[in-house]
Design a protein around this motif. Structure first.
Motif, PDB file in Angstrom:
ATOM      1  N   GLU A 171     -18.424 -84.617 -20.610  1.00  0.00           N
ATOM      2  CA  GLU A 171     -18.156 -83.348 -19.926  1.00  0.00           C
ATOM      3  C   GLU A 171     -19.248 -83.005 -18.921  1.00  0.00           C
ATOM      4  N   THR A 187     -19.562 -79.451 -16.541  1.00  0.00           N
ATOM      5  CA  THR A 187     -18.980 -78.192 -16.090  1.00  0.00           C
ATOM      6  C   THR A 187     -20.035 -77.414 -15.337  1.00  0.00           C
ATOM      7  N   ASP A 207     -13.739 -76.178 -25.696  1.00  0.00           N
ATOM      8  CA  ASP A 207     -12.984 -77.138 -24.903  1.00  0.00           C
ATOM      9  C   ASP A 207     -13.599 -77.243 -23.505  1.00  0.00           C
ATOM     10  N   PHE A 220     -12.342 -77.557 -20.667  1.00  0.00           N
ATOM     11  CA  PHE A 220     -11.617 -76.791 -19.659  1.00  0.00           C
ATOM     12  C   PHE A 220     -11.299 -75.367 -20.122  1.00  0.00           C
TER      13      PHE A 220
END
Length: 229
Positions: free
Chosen positions: A31, A33, A121, A123
């Motif tokens: 991930e 972000t 999560d 997203f």
């Protein structure tokens, strides 16, 4: 010395709310972000509104946070500080409890008025199956307002937390505009990976399960000026 975390956060993003403020990595999942100051502020405001309007929290009310370092954890913590709540770190009665889904059993030992579960999560998708007795934080928070006016004074612990963060920033030599890369597996305290950069209007690259073979390349890619690894 600053004594209001919500004010420190607002000041940190005031100059350029669009710049990357928090860039989250998890090398176990792949991930990445990235949140601007404006985007994180939106999540923080929604969280504070959820706490006040949905959970009915008042300044000083106790709240429990059983969450690992994560960008969503940053939103929860800053939302709690904006609502002037008192975070406790040992099982006890709380108005609200935030828990990661893998800590639900531990959370059951905390008497709580409201329980919000986070799947964390990548997203920020709603959970397909919500743990019994909990509300899905992501699903609940999205319906709340994008603006929240923090209380003019900070919570009881704000000054002490900010003093620690300011001392850490001085130790690392951080100044405004710097970019701090943090191995949050080794440094899970939010003073290190969240408050320290905020106190000097720096940005942060928190990394979970950091692959140390990637450290130098990541620092270069993310234009990190300092590392805490």
């Amino acid at each position: 010395m600053a004594d209001n975390i919500a004010r420190v956060f607002a000041d940190a993003i005031a100059t350029d709310p669009t710049r990357p403020l928090l860039t989250w990595y998890d090398d176990a999942t792949g991930e990445r972000t990235e949140l601007s100051g404006a985007t994180l502020a939106n999540w923080v405001a929604k969280t504070a509104n959820l706490l006040v309007d949905e959970a009915g929290c008042a300044p000083g009310d106790p709240v429990g946070v059983l969450l690992p370092p994560h960008w969503q954890t940053a939103a929860v913590l800053l939302g709690c500080w904006s609502a002037k709540l008192t975070m406790i770190d040992t099982p006890g009665p709380v108005e609200v409890l935030f828990t990661a889904v893998d800590r639900v059993d531990e959370a059951s030992r905390w008497p709580a008025g409201e329980r919000y579960a986070l799947a964390l999560d990548p997203f920020a998708l709603p959970m397909r199956q919500v743990p019994a007795g909990c509300t899905d934080f992501v699903a609940a928070v999205r319906g709340h307002g994008d603006h929240f006016t923090p209380y003019p004074s900070g919570g009881a612990a704000d000054a002490a937390l900010l003093a620690r963060a300011e001392a850490r920033a001085a130790e690392l030599g951080l100044t405004a505009g710097d970019r701090l890369l943090v191995d949050v597996t080794r440094h899970p305290d939010p003073v290190d990976w969240l408050l320290t950069p905020l106190t000097v209007a720096a940005s942060v690259v928190p990394c979970a399960h950091l692959d140390r073979a990637r450290l130098d390349a990541r620092a270069a890619t993310e234009k990190a000026t300092h590392t805490l690894a």
